[in-house]
Write a protein that holds these residues in place. Sequence first.
Motif, short mmCIF file in Angstrom:
data_model
loop_
_atom_site.label_atom_id
_atom_site.label_comp_id
_atom_site.label_asym_id
_atom_site.label_seq_id
_atom_site.Cartn_x
_atom_site.Cartn_y
_atom_site.Cartn_z
N ILE A 118 -9.79 -1.09 -2.16
CA ILE A 118 -9.94 0.20 -2.82
C ILE A 118 -8.71 1.04 -2.53
CG2 ILE A 118 -11.31 2.32 -2.99
CD1 ILE A 118 -13.74 0.65 -2.17
N ALA A 119 -8.14 1.61 -3.60
CA ALA A 119 -6.98 2.49 -3.48
C ALA A 119 -7.38 3.90 -3.86
CB ALA A 119 -5.84 2.00 -4.37
N LEU A 120 -6.89 4.86 -3.08
CA LEU A 120 -7.13 6.27 -3.36
C LEU A 120 -5.80 7.02 -3.26
CD1 LEU A 120 -10.19 6.94 -1.00
CD2 LEU A 120 -10.28 6.70 -3.48
N GLY A 121 -5.56 7.92 -4.20
CA GLY A 121 -4.43 8.84 -4.06
C GLY A 121 -4.85 9.99 -3.17
N ARG A 122 -3.93 10.92 -2.93
CA ARG A 122 -4.24 12.10 -2.11
C ARG A 122 -5.39 12.87 -2.74
NH1 ARG A 122 -1.37 14.88 1.68
NH2 ARG A 122 0.54 13.78 1.10
N ASP A 123 -6.40 13.20 -1.94
CA ASP A 123 -7.58 13.97 -2.32
C ASP A 123 -8.54 13.24 -3.27
OD1 ASP A 123 -6.76 16.12 -0.71
OD2 ASP A 123 -5.54 16.94 -2.33
N ALA A 124 -8.26 12.00 -3.64
CA ALA A 124 -9.22 11.24 -4.45
C ALA A 124 -10.43 10.91 -3.59
CB ALA A 124 -8.58 9.96 -4.97
N VAL A 125 -11.61 10.88 -4.21
CA VAL A 125 -12.85 10.72 -3.46
C VAL A 125 -13.64 9.51 -3.96
CG1 VAL A 125 -15.06 11.82 -2.88
CG2 VAL A 125 -12.99 13.21 -3.06
N LEU A 126 -14.06 8.70 -3.01
CA LEU A 126 -15.06 7.67 -3.27
C LEU A 126 -16.38 8.37 -2.95
CD1 LEU A 126 -15.69 4.75 -4.01
CD2 LEU A 126 -15.35 4.15 -1.61
N LYS A 127 -17.09 8.79 -3.99
CA LYS A 127 -18.24 9.69 -3.85
C LYS A 127 -19.35 9.10 -3.00
CE LYS A 127 -17.23 12.09 -8.09
NZ LYS A 127 -17.60 12.42 -9.44
N LYS A 128 -20.23 9.99 -2.54
CA LYS A 128 -21.32 9.62 -1.64
C LYS A 128 -22.09 8.41 -2.17
CE LYS A 128 -22.00 14.15 0.34
NZ LYS A 128 -22.90 15.29 0.52
N HIS A 129 -22.30 7.47 -1.25
CA HIS A 129 -23.04 6.25 -1.57
C HIS A 129 -23.52 5.64 -0.25
CE1 HIS A 129 -18.96 4.92 -0.67
NE2 HIS A 129 -19.47 3.75 -0.36
N THR A 130 -24.28 4.56 -0.33
CA THR A 130 -24.72 3.85 0.86
C THR A 130 -24.29 2.39 0.76
OG1 THR A 130 -26.87 3.30 -0.09
CG2 THR A 130 -26.74 5.34 1.20
N ALA A 131 -24.19 1.75 1.90
CA ALA A 131 -23.90 0.31 1.96
C ALA A 131 -25.20 -0.39 2.33
CB ALA A 131 -22.82 0.03 2.99
N PRO A 132 -25.75 -1.20 1.43
CA PRO A 132 -27.03 -1.84 1.71
C PRO A 132 -26.94 -3.05 2.65
CG PRO A 132 -26.24 -2.48 -0.45
CD PRO A 132 -25.25 -1.49 0.09
N VAL A 133 -25.72 -3.46 2.98
CA VAL A 133 -25.50 -4.62 3.84
C VAL A 133 -24.42 -4.27 4.87
CG1 VAL A 133 -26.17 -6.31 2.08
CG2 VAL A 133 -23.78 -5.58 2.26
N PRO A 134 -24.32 -5.03 5.98
CA PRO A 134 -23.25 -4.77 6.94
C PRO A 134 -21.88 -4.82 6.25
CG PRO A 134 -24.84 -6.30 7.86
CD PRO A 134 -25.19 -6.13 6.41
N THR A 135 -21.07 -3.78 6.50
CA THR A 135 -19.77 -3.64 5.83
C THR A 135 -18.70 -3.23 6.83
OG1 THR A 135 -20.89 -2.99 3.78
CG2 THR A 135 -18.54 -2.48 3.94
N THR A 136 -17.57 -3.92 6.78
CA THR A 136 -16.43 -3.60 7.63
C THR A 136 -15.31 -3.05 6.77
OG1 THR A 136 -17.02 -5.40 9.13
CG2 THR A 136 -14.78 -4.52 9.31
N LEU A 137 -14.79 -1.88 7.16
CA LEU A 137 -13.68 -1.23 6.46
C LEU A 137 -12.42 -1.44 7.28
CD1 LEU A 137 -13.73 2.31 4.93
CD2 LEU A 137 -11.87 1.63 6.41
N LEU A 138 -11.33 -1.82 6.61
CA LEU A 138 -10.02 -2.00 7.25
C LEU A 138 -8.98 -1.23 6.45
CD1 LEU A 138 -7.83 -3.35 9.06
CD2 LEU A 138 -7.96 -5.31 7.51
N VAL A 139 -8.32 -0.27 7.09
CA VAL A 139 -7.28 0.52 6.41
C VAL A 139 -5.98 -0.27 6.45
CG1 VAL A 139 -6.00 2.69 6.34
CG2 VAL A 139 -8.39 2.69 7.11
N LEU A 140 -5.42 -0.54 5.27
CA LEU A 140 -4.16 -1.27 5.16
C LEU A 140 -2.96 -0.34 5.00
CD1 LEU A 140 -5.20 -4.16 2.75
CD2 LEU A 140 -5.04 -4.21 5.25
N LYS A 141 -3.19 0.82 4.40
CA LYS A 141 -2.09 1.75 4.13
C LYS A 141 -2.62 3.16 4.07
CE LYS A 141 1.66 2.51 0.87
NZ LYS A 141 2.43 1.95 -0.23
N GLY A 142 -1.86 4.11 4.61
CA GLY A 142 -2.22 5.51 4.51
C GLY A 142 -3.24 5.95 5.53
N GLU A 143 -4.04 6.94 5.12
CA GLU A 143 -5.01 7.56 6.01
C GLU A 143 -6.18 8.06 5.15
OE1 GLU A 143 -5.00 11.42 8.96
OE2 GLU A 143 -3.12 10.36 8.60
#
Length: 99
Positions: free
Chosen positions: A31-56
Amino acid sequence: MNNIIENITFNNEKPSVFLLKKSDKIKYIAIALGRDAVLKKHTAPVPTTLLVLKGEINFMIGEEKTQLRQFDIFEIPVNVEHEVTGVSNENLFTLTQEL
């Protein structure tokens, strides 16, 4: 062979999502986001691992904000509403879901 950067855009208004792999056991997406772009509120129904590759990114659960930077790994709680916002101009992270 696929290249993530060739398949996403860093948009300031909405997330860009690229499916890397899906099987009966995992779903792996970028998933790519520009500055201030939002991945809106949601839930993860299964175990999920997030790894940041670039940015913050800012990872919000309720009123609690966690700032994640390049190469940070975060285990997303199952069935807990959360939201992600891009902080840098170019923010890229992957999600690995255990199905």
